[in-house]
Design a protein around this motif. Sequence first.
Motif, mmCIF file in Angstrom:
data_model
loop_
_atom_site.group_PDB
_atom_site.id
_atom_site.type_symbol
_atom_site.label_atom_id
_atom_site.label_comp_id
_atom_site.label_asym_id
_atom_site.label_seq_id
_atom_site.Cartn_x
_atom_site.Cartn_y
_atom_site.Cartn_z
ATOM 1 N N MET A 1 0.848 -1.176 0.000
ATOM 2 C CA MET A 1 0.000 0.000 0.000
ATOM 3 C C MET A 1 0.883 1.225 0.000
ATOM 4 O O MET A 1 1.832 1.319 0.766
ATOM 5 N N TRP A 2 0.581 2.134 -0.846
ATOM 6 C CA TRP A 2 1.301 3.404 -0.917
ATOM 7 C C TRP A 2 0.482 4.410 -0.126
ATOM 8 O O TRP A 2 -0.605 4.805 -0.532
ATOM 9 N N LEU A 3 0.974 4.814 1.019
ATOM 10 C CA LEU A 3 0.204 5.689 1.903
ATOM 11 C C LEU A 3 -0.047 7.061 1.299
ATOM 12 O O LEU A 3 -0.923 7.780 1.755
ATOM 13 N N TRP A 4 0.685 7.436 0.260
ATOM 14 C CA TRP A 4 0.404 8.715 -0.406
ATOM 15 C C TRP A 4 -0.916 8.658 -1.166
ATOM 16 O O TRP A 4 -1.421 9.659 -1.605
ATOM 17 N N GLN A 5 -1.491 7.470 -1.285
ATOM 18 C CA GLN A 5 -2.781 7.305 -1.954
ATOM 19 C C GLN A 5 -3.902 7.918 -1.120
ATOM 20 O O GLN A 5 -4.939 8.261 -1.667
ATOM 21 N N ASP A 6 -3.714 8.039 0.176
ATOM 22 C CA ASP A 6 -4.626 8.713 1.096
ATOM 23 C C ASP A 6 -6.057 8.190 1.017
ATOM 24 O O ASP A 6 -6.996 8.928 0.765
ATOM 25 N N LEU A 7 -6.198 6.896 1.251
ATOM 26 C CA LEU A 7 -7.514 6.260 1.256
ATOM 27 C C LEU A 7 -7.916 5.898 2.684
ATOM 28 O O LEU A 7 -7.096 5.937 3.590
ATOM 29 N N GLU A 8 -9.159 5.488 2.844
ATOM 30 C CA GLU A 8 -9.661 5.039 4.138
ATOM 31 C C GLU A 8 -9.675 3.517 4.225
ATOM 32 O O GLU A 8 -10.328 2.945 5.095
ATOM 33 N N HIS A 9 -8.995 2.871 3.308
ATOM 34 C CA HIS A 9 -8.894 1.409 3.310
ATOM 35 C C HIS A 9 -7.533 1.013 2.738
ATOM 36 O O HIS A 9 -6.861 1.829 2.114
ATOM 37 N N PHE A 10 -7.157 -0.220 2.965
ATOM 38 C CA PHE A 10 -5.894 -0.719 2.441
ATOM 39 C C PHE A 10 -6.075 -1.146 0.990
ATOM 40 O O PHE A 10 -7.086 -1.751 0.637
ATOM 41 N N ALA A 11 -5.089 -0.824 0.179
ATOM 42 C CA ALA A 11 -5.082 -1.255 -1.219
ATOM 43 C C ALA A 11 -3.628 -1.398 -1.646
ATOM 44 O O ALA A 11 -2.795 -0.573 -1.292
ATOM 45 N N PHE A 12 -3.321 -2.425 -2.363
ATOM 46 C CA PHE A 12 -1.974 -2.619 -2.883
ATOM 47 C C PHE A 12 -2.111 -2.730 -4.393
ATOM 48 O O PHE A 12 -2.528 -3.760 -4.908
ATOM 49 N N ASP A 13 -1.819 -1.662 -5.079
ATOM 50 C CA ASP A 13 -2.052 -1.577 -6.521
ATOM 51 C C ASP A 13 -0.822 -2.005 -7.310
ATOM 52 O O ASP A 13 -0.248 -1.238 -8.068
ATOM 53 N N PHE A 14 -0.440 -3.239 -7.141
ATOM 54 C CA PHE A 14 0.651 -3.818 -7.914
ATOM 55 C C PHE A 14 0.222 -5.239 -8.233
ATOM 56 O O PHE A 14 0.385 -6.148 -7.415
ATOM 57 N N ALA A 15 -0.366 -5.412 -9.387
ATOM 58 C CA ALA A 15 -0.955 -6.701 -9.739
ATOM 59 C C ALA A 15 0.045 -7.572 -10.503
ATOM 60 O O ALA A 15 0.725 -7.109 -11.410
ATOM 61 N N GLU A 16 0.132 -8.803 -10.077
ATOM 62 C CA GLU A 16 0.900 -9.829 -10.764
ATOM 63 C C GLU A 16 0.114 -11.120 -10.650
ATOM 64 O O GLU A 16 -0.376 -11.443 -9.570
ATOM 65 N N GLN A 17 0.010 -11.843 -11.748
ATOM 66 C CA GLN A 17 -0.672 -13.128 -11.667
ATOM 67 C C GLN A 17 0.328 -14.159 -11.166
ATOM 68 O O GLN A 17 1.384 -14.371 -11.766
ATOM 69 N N VAL A 18 0.004 -14.774 -10.056
ATOM 70 C CA VAL A 18 0.899 -15.740 -9.436
ATOM 71 C C VAL A 18 0.681 -17.123 -10.023
ATOM 72 O O VAL A 18 1.613 -17.868 -10.247
ATOM 73 N N ARG A 19 -0.564 -17.447 -10.266
ATOM 74 C CA ARG A 19 -0.894 -18.748 -10.858
ATOM 75 C C ARG A 19 -2.216 -18.638 -11.581
ATOM 76 O O ARG A 19 -2.978 -17.694 -11.379
ATOM 77 N N LEU A 20 -2.484 -19.590 -12.435
ATOM 78 C CA LEU A 20 -3.747 -19.605 -13.162
ATOM 79 C C LEU A 20 -4.881 -19.953 -12.205
ATOM 80 O O LEU A 20 -4.668 -20.621 -11.191
ATOM 81 N N SER A 21 -6.089 -19.523 -12.540
ATOM 82 C CA SER A 21 -7.236 -19.827 -11.681
ATOM 83 C C SER A 21 -7.605 -21.305 -11.816
ATOM 84 O O SER A 21 -7.265 -21.961 -12.801
ATOM 85 N N GLU A 22 -8.289 -21.785 -10.808
ATOM 86 C CA GLU A 22 -8.732 -23.188 -10.794
ATOM 87 C C GLU A 22 -10.231 -23.221 -10.566
ATOM 88 O O GLU A 22 -10.763 -22.444 -9.778
ATOM 89 N N ASP A 23 -10.895 -24.127 -11.243
ATOM 90 C CA ASP A 23 -12.333 -24.293 -11.072
ATOM 91 C C ASP A 23 -12.623 -25.054 -9.781
ATOM 92 O O ASP A 23 -11.859 -25.923 -9.368
ATOM 93 N N PHE A 24 -13.748 -24.705 -9.152
ATOM 94 C CA PHE A 24 -14.213 -25.414 -7.966
ATOM 95 C C PHE A 24 -14.860 -26.719 -8.421
ATOM 96 O O PHE A 24 -15.763 -26.720 -9.257
ATOM 97 N N ARG A 25 -14.377 -27.847 -7.893
ATOM 98 C CA ARG A 25 -14.987 -29.138 -8.204
ATOM 99 C C ARG A 25 -15.671 -29.723 -6.973
ATOM 100 O O ARG A 25 -16.755 -30.275 -7.069
ATOM 101 N N ASN A 26 -14.990 -29.613 -5.838
ATOM 102 C CA ASN A 26 -15.571 -30.081 -4.581
ATOM 103 C C ASN A 26 -14.774 -29.449 -3.441
ATOM 104 O O ASN A 26 -13.736 -28.838 -3.664
#
Length: 157
Positions: A1-26
């Motif tokens: 989180m970059w505190l200069w963003q001056d929000l009332e909630h936490f946000a980390f605006d640095f997106a990286e895909q770590v792994r592919l999504s998986e479907d729910f089976r059970n």
Amino acid sequence: MWLWQDLEHFAFDFAEQVRLSEDFRNEIQFGRVASALADEAERHIEGLRIKFGDLSQVAERLIERPARRGYVWESFHAGVAAALVGRPEEAEVHLRRVLDEDPFAPWIAEVQQVARHVHEVAHDSVAVRGWAAAAIASCRRKLTLDEPAAPPVVLFP
């Protein structure tokens, strides 16, 4: 989180895909996937701590990312970080991208207003640091974070 963003909630605006999504089976399969993802996230967080170890590294990582239209926060943070480490020309390029976005939502217009200010003072290190200190103090109050033990130091080359 970059505190200069001056929000009332936490946000980390640095997106990286770590792994592919998986479907729910059970539930059993999903439990295994969730556990593995949590372990992987823990390792990834350690990597981010190294990658963003200080403000110079933050600026470098954010500036080097390719520009993506519609990713307002990425350009905003790259511009602010560049301004804070004394790279005003690069700051202006990234902040100009924010200003060129379509303000189709009120929050974008608000970000553009801040970006306009930082863009205007990017060559004035004292003004940039003053703006950042005020924004960070405001954000810390909104998030009810303790005051830092020592004020952050921003060094310019």
